[in-house]
Design a protein around this motif. Structure first.
Motif, PDB file in Angstrom:
ATOM      1  N   GLY A   1       0.806  -1.218   0.000  1.00  0.00           N
ATOM      2  CA  GLY A   1       0.000   0.000   0.000  1.00  0.00           C
ATOM      3  C   GLY A   1       0.839   1.268   0.000  1.00  0.00           C
ATOM      4  N   THR A   2       0.197   2.376  -0.244  1.00  0.00           N
ATOM      5  CA  THR A   2       0.856   3.690  -0.217  1.00  0.00           C
ATOM      6  C   THR A   2       0.160   4.581   0.815  1.00  0.00           C
ATOM      7  OG1 THR A   2      -0.571   4.586  -1.952  1.00  0.00           O
ATOM      8  CG2 THR A   2       1.482   3.527  -2.655  1.00  0.00           C
ATOM      9  N   LEU A   3       0.890   5.552   1.273  1.00  0.00           N
ATOM     10  CA  LEU A   3       0.342   6.518   2.230  1.00  0.00           C
ATOM     11  C   LEU A   3       0.798   7.917   1.828  1.00  0.00           C
ATOM     12  CD1 LEU A   3       1.110   4.711   5.625  1.00  0.00           C
ATOM     13  CD2 LEU A   3      -1.168   5.067   4.622  1.00  0.00           C
ATOM     14  N   ALA A   4      -0.060   8.887   2.085  1.00  0.00           N
ATOM     15  CA  ALA A   4       0.304  10.289   1.805  1.00  0.00           C
ATOM     16  C   ALA A   4      -0.290  11.167   2.906  1.00  0.00           C
ATOM     17  CB  ALA A   4      -0.222  10.725   0.447  1.00  0.00           C
ATOM     18  N   TYR A   5       0.551  11.997   3.468  1.00  0.00           N
ATOM     19  CA  TYR A   5       0.115  12.921   4.514  1.00  0.00           C
ATOM     20  C   TYR A   5       0.523  14.347   4.120  1.00  0.00           C
ATOM     21  CZ  TYR A   5      -0.118   8.643   7.346  1.00  0.00           C
ATOM     22  OH  TYR A   5      -0.404   7.390   7.828  1.00  0.00           O
ATOM     23  N   ARG A   6      -0.337  15.279   4.380  1.00  0.00           N
ATOM     24  CA  ARG A   6      -0.023  16.673   4.122  1.00  0.00           C
ATOM     25  C   ARG A   6      -0.066  17.440   5.433  1.00  0.00           C
ATOM     26  NH1 ARG A   6       1.822  14.593   0.783  1.00  0.00           N
ATOM     27  NH2 ARG A   6       1.569  14.712  -1.487  1.00  0.00           N
ATOM     28  N   ASP A   7       1.036  18.135   5.708  1.00  0.00           N
ATOM     29  CA  ASP A   7       1.162  18.906   6.954  1.00  0.00           C
ATOM     30  C   ASP A   7       0.869  18.020   8.162  1.00  0.00           C
ATOM     31  OD1 ASP A   7       1.811  21.239   5.579  1.00  0.00           O
ATOM     32  OD2 ASP A   7      -0.295  21.818   5.357  1.00  0.00           O
ATOM     33  N   GLN A   8       1.477  16.825   8.118  1.00  0.00           N
ATOM     34  CA  GLN A   8       1.325  15.891   9.230  1.00  0.00           C
ATOM     35  C   GLN A   8       2.096  16.415  10.446  1.00  0.00           C
ATOM     36  OE1 GLN A   8      -0.440  12.971   9.628  1.00  0.00           O
ATOM     37  NE2 GLN A   8       0.287  13.063  11.751  1.00  0.00           N
ATOM     38  N   GLU A   9       1.401  16.525  11.558  1.00  0.00           N
ATOM     39  CA  GLU A   9       2.033  17.035  12.772  1.00  0.00           C
ATOM     40  C   GLU A   9       2.620  15.873  13.572  1.00  0.00           C
ATOM     41  OE1 GLU A   9       0.926  19.627  16.803  1.00  0.00           O
ATOM     42  OE2 GLU A   9      -0.613  19.196  15.284  1.00  0.00           O
ATOM     43  N   LEU A  10       3.907  16.005  13.929  1.00  0.00           N
ATOM     44  CA  LEU A  10       4.589  15.013  14.748  1.00  0.00           C
ATOM     45  C   LEU A  10       5.490  15.732  15.743  1.00  0.00           C
ATOM     46  CD1 LEU A  10       5.686  12.479  11.970  1.00  0.00           C
ATOM     47  CD2 LEU A  10       3.834  12.151  13.634  1.00  0.00           C
ATOM     48  N   THR A  11       5.797  15.037  16.821  1.00  0.00           N
ATOM     49  CA  THR A  11       6.747  15.578  17.789  1.00  0.00           C
ATOM     50  C   THR A  11       8.010  14.731  17.737  1.00  0.00           C
ATOM     51  OG1 THR A  11       4.975  16.359  19.236  1.00  0.00           O
ATOM     52  CG2 THR A  11       7.164  16.121  20.213  1.00  0.00           C
ATOM     53  N   LEU A  12       9.122  15.348  17.290  1.00  0.00           N
ATOM     54  CA  LEU A  12      10.389  14.641  17.116  1.00  0.00           C
ATOM     55  C   LEU A  12      11.448  15.212  18.059  1.00  0.00           C
ATOM     56  CD1 LEU A  12      10.555  14.512  13.202  1.00  0.00           C
ATOM     57  CD2 LEU A  12       9.584  12.810  14.763  1.00  0.00           C
ATOM     58  N   HIS A  13      12.440  14.349  18.363  1.00  0.00           N
ATOM     59  CA  HIS A  13      13.569  14.776  19.201  1.00  0.00           C
ATOM     60  C   HIS A  13      14.798  14.885  18.304  1.00  0.00           C
ATOM     61  CE1 HIS A  13      11.724  13.402  23.275  1.00  0.00           C
ATOM     62  NE2 HIS A  13      10.772  13.661  22.383  1.00  0.00           N
ATOM     63  N   ARG A  14      14.845  15.881  17.466  1.00  0.00           N
ATOM     64  CA  ARG A  14      15.956  15.995  16.511  1.00  0.00           C
ATOM     65  C   ARG A  14      17.154  16.711  17.107  1.00  0.00           C
ATOM     66  NH1 ARG A  14      13.320  18.448  11.126  1.00  0.00           N
ATOM     67  NH2 ARG A  14      12.667  20.060  12.606  1.00  0.00           N
ATOM     68  N   ARG A  15      16.919  17.496  18.138  1.00  0.00           N
ATOM     69  CA  ARG A  15      18.008  18.286  18.727  1.00  0.00           C
ATOM     70  C   ARG A  15      18.072  18.095  20.239  1.00  0.00           C
ATOM     71  NH1 ARG A  15      15.650  20.665  14.511  1.00  0.00           N
ATOM     72  NH2 ARG A  15      17.022  21.438  12.839  1.00  0.00           N
ATOM     73  N   GLY A  16      17.653  16.949  20.697  1.00  0.00           N
ATOM     74  CA  GLY A  16      17.738  16.618  22.113  1.00  0.00           C
ATOM     75  C   GLY A  16      16.540  17.037  22.939  1.00  0.00           C
ATOM     76  N   VAL A  17      15.601  17.753  22.330  1.00  0.00           N
ATOM     77  CA  VAL A  17      14.402  18.192  23.045  1.00  0.00           C
ATOM     78  C   VAL A  17      13.194  17.942  22.148  1.00  0.00           C
ATOM     79  CG1 VAL A  17      15.570  19.944  24.445  1.00  0.00           C
ATOM     80  CG2 VAL A  17      14.683  20.555  22.185  1.00  0.00           C
ATOM     81  N   PRO A  18      12.017  17.761  22.733  1.00  0.00           N
ATOM     82  CA  PRO A  18      10.812  17.569  21.915  1.00  0.00           C
ATOM     83  C   PRO A  18      10.573  18.794  21.026  1.00  0.00           C
ATOM     84  CG  PRO A  18      10.390  16.968  24.198  1.00  0.00           C
ATOM     85  CD  PRO A  18      11.717  17.652  24.182  1.00  0.00           C
ATOM     86  N   GLU A  19      10.216  18.532  19.786  1.00  0.00           N
ATOM     87  CA  GLU A  19      10.031  19.604  18.814  1.00  0.00           C
ATOM     88  C   GLU A  19       8.788  19.295  17.967  1.00  0.00           C
ATOM     89  OE1 GLU A  19      12.532  21.585  15.075  1.00  0.00           O
ATOM     90  OE2 GLU A  19      13.258  19.791  16.123  1.00  0.00           O
ATOM     91  N   GLN A  20       7.894  20.246  17.921  1.00  0.00           N
ATOM     92  CA  GLN A  20       6.681  20.065  17.126  1.00  0.00           C
ATOM     93  C   GLN A  20       6.982  20.442  15.678  1.00  0.00           C
ATOM     94  OE1 GLN A  20       3.394  22.595  18.257  1.00  0.00           O
ATOM     95  NE2 GLN A  20       1.908  20.983  17.860  1.00  0.00           N
ATOM     96  N   VAL A  21       6.760  19.471  14.763  1.00  0.00           N
ATOM     97  CA  VAL A  21       7.071  19.706  13.356  1.00  0.00           C
ATOM     98  C   VAL A  21       5.883  19.278  12.500  1.00  0.00           C
ATOM     99  CG1 VAL A  21       9.544  19.435  13.702  1.00  0.00           C
ATOM    100  CG2 VAL A  21       8.157  17.434  13.094  1.00  0.00           C
ATOM    101  N   TRP A  22       5.853  19.812  11.273  1.00  0.00           N
ATOM    102  CA  TRP A  22       4.841  19.428  10.297  1.00  0.00           C
ATOM    103  C   TRP A  22       5.553  19.003   9.022  1.00  0.00           C
ATOM    104  CZ3 TRP A  22       4.226  23.100  13.932  1.00  0.00           C
ATOM    105  CH2 TRP A  22       3.045  23.105  14.675  1.00  0.00           C
ATOM    106  N   MET A  23       5.010  17.980   8.364  1.00  0.00           N
ATOM    107  CA  MET A  23       5.675  17.432   7.186  1.00  0.00           C
ATOM    108  C   MET A  23       4.647  16.965   6.160  1.00  0.00           C
ATOM    109  SD  MET A  23       8.565  15.083   9.065  1.00  0.00           S
ATOM    110  CE  MET A  23       7.370  14.525  10.280  1.00  0.00           C
ATOM    111  N   ASN A  24       5.081  17.005   4.887  1.00  0.00           N
ATOM    112  CA  ASN A  24       4.393  16.283   3.823  1.00  0.00           C
ATOM    113  C   ASN A  24       5.123  14.957   3.651  1.00  0.00           C
ATOM    114  OD1 ASN A  24       2.634  18.394   3.390  1.00  0.00           O
ATOM    115  ND2 ASN A  24       3.756  19.225   1.642  1.00  0.00           N
ATOM    116  N   LEU A  25       4.414  13.858   3.802  1.00  0.00           N
ATOM    117  CA  LEU A  25       5.021  12.522   3.777  1.00  0.00           C
ATOM    118  C   LEU A  25       4.350  11.676   2.697  1.00  0.00           C
ATOM    119  CD1 LEU A  25       5.039  11.910   7.642  1.00  0.00           C
ATOM    120  CD2 LEU A  25       6.982  12.601   6.230  1.00  0.00           C
TER     121      LEU A  25
END
Length: 501
Positions: free
Chosen positions: A112-136
């Motif tokens: 299957g395939t999936l597509a998300y627009r402006d998907q909101e996720l919380t990632l730890h990219r810099r050592g702290v929780p960070e709210q980000v949005w992505m097109n996936l």
């Protein structure tokens, strides 16, 4: 061929370059479920070769564990999680979104395939929780047998755009609140037909309870057709220049039950232009200044009336002074008479000023005029009068006339004797087809009355001025038992008009 040459040959599919290519070459793939690069299937090599050449952030999740292989653009997205993410299991590499990636793996490996627009996720990219949005965008990667062997993900971060849109949305909401709470009326009209897009409560109050959103202004407010407003709107729209008016008369039907109402408004039609300079909207802003216009009109009337009254007062003082001096026997007599008469005039003015010069009650006129030294509360006057409101000019004339009668009675008539009295009868009556006001002043208990040989200011006021001022008739009887004064005037000449109340 040396071992090193064989390794180099194994990574030939990556092409030349440093960055992520070098990291892939140096990584111990044999320690992962993928095994040594020499054992990788062609599909894995081809997919890896394609993604490392892309400038778009791409990550490939191979096998059931989702072993991560990505390009330079994705390493920037990963932040401080790079390079540890390379070769890791996606559920462990991004542990904070393990459930999300578990779903991705299950769908992708099932084809299957999936597509998300402006998907909101919380990632730890810099050592702290960070709210980000992505097109996936997720798609399966097929192996040589055509079976899904991995998932390839195109990852485009939209955090900047989303945050900007949120900021714009908040600003828009704030502007809408300001629009709604503004103390002036506001509306936005779209296009050359001036279609209502929005209006604030003050504009709604101005036009009444009717739904105008989505309607052209000419259809929404038909009663304005011949009042010039549409021509001004067209002018602002076609010229691109604002149009302003002050104290403009507006006849509006805010309620069918009330009918047309006259209002006065200050307003501006402000054109709104697109980036190309074309007018797209007209912003309407203004204030209902009806109360101000009415107040200014009243002020002008008051100033004019004040000027008129000052002139009349000065003329009255001049007449009092001239006539008193002409008939006085001595300067002392003239001075006392002038003072008394000007004081009576002042009391009458104070009485009218207390009523904003709209008129005065007949009872107040009598109380004001019949003030004599040594006779507080009028115990020697028997007064009968109806409830009647007099217009200002009549009240002033009658007050001065009563003062002259009272002064004359105190000096020469009934009130010069301790037992003397005065009967005053005021009444209204109908004679033929006209309502009349009548007042009779009758003195008794005073010295015998004789017809005076000399006529002073008082009798000039009573016999000549008063009939002219009240459009009436006066008769004075010098009877031996006491002076009798009779006044008859049209009620319409002395009664306060209904529209002045």
């Amino acid at each position: 061929m040396t071992e090193n040459n064989r390794t180099e040959d194994a990574f030939a599919f990556l092409g030349k370059g440093n960055g992520i290519r070098q990291l892939i070459r140096d990584f111990e793939w044999g320690a992962t479920p993928l095994g040594r690069v020499e054992t990788w299937p062609g599909s894995l090599r081809t997919a890896t070769a394609l993604l490392v050449q892309s400038s778009v952030p791409i990550v490939m999740l191979w096998g059931e564990h989702g072993i991560m292989i990505y390009n330079d653009a994705y390493s920037v997205f990963a932040g401080k999680r790079h390079p540890q993410l390379l070769g890791s299991k996606v559920r462990e590499g991004w542990a904070e979104i393990a459930d999300f990636n578990d779903h991705v793996m299950k769908v992708g490996l099932a084809g299957g395939t999936l597509a998300y627009r402006d998907q909101e996720l919380t990632l730890h990219r810099r050592g702290v929780p960070e709210q980000v949005w992505m097109n996936l965008d997720y798609s399966p990667v097929l192996d040589e047998a055509g079976t899904p062997a991995g998932v390839i993900a195109i990852v485009v971060e939209t955090t900047g755009e989303v945050v900007a849109r949120q900021r714009i949305a908040r600003e828009h909401e704030r502007l809408l609140q300001l629009f709604a709470q503004a103390p002036t009326f506001m509306a936005m009209l779209r296009g050359e037909n001036h279609v209502f897009e929005m209006l604030n409560p003050n504009y709604q109050a101005l036009i009444g309870d009717r739904d105008v959103i989505g309607k052209p202004a000419r259809d929404a407010l038909p009663e304005l057709a011949d009042q010039g407003f549409w021509a001004l709107l067209d002018q602002a729209y076609h010229t691109g220049e604002p149009v302003s008016r002050w104290s403009e008369r507006l006849v509006i039907i805010r309620s069918p039950d009330i009918g047309p109402e006259e209002r006065f408004i200050d307003f501006v039609y402000q054109p709104i232009k697109s980036d190309s300079g074309t007018v797209t909207h007209i912003f309407v802003q203004g204030s209902d200044v009806t109360e101000r216009v009415i107040a200014e009109h009243r002020q002008r009337l008051l100033v004019n009336e004040l000027n008129h009254r000052v002139k009349n007062t000065l003329a009255s003082v001049q007449a009092i002074t001239t006539q008193t001096l002409r008939g006085a026997m001595s300067l002392r007599e003239a001075s006392d008479s002038i003072n008394d008469r000007i004081l009576a005039l002042s009391r009458a003015h104070n009485m009218l000023t207390a009523q904003n010069w709209t008129g005065a009650d007949l009872s107040d006129v009598l109380d004001t005029a019949l003030v004599l030294d040594g006779d507080p509360g009028r115990p020697r006057f028997d007064v009968t009068s109806p409830a009647l409101r007099l217009e200002p000019h009549a009240a002033l004339s009658l007050a001065l006339a009563l003062h002259e009668l009272a002064i004359n009675a105190a000096k020469f008539g009934a009130l010069s004797r301790p037992d003397g009295r005065v009967d005053i009868v005021c009444e209204t009556a109908r004679l033929e087809d006209e309502e009349v006001f009548r007042m009779t002043w009758r003195e008794k208990g005073g010295p015998p009355v004789q017809t005076p040989q000399r006529r002073g200011f008082g009798f000039h006021l009573l016999e000549r001025a008063l009939p002219v001022e009240l459009s009436g008739k006066v008769r004075i009887h010098h009877r031996p038992e006491g002076l009798v004064f009779e006044l008859s005037a049209p009620l319409s000449a002395i009664r306060e008009s209904a529209d002045l109340g």
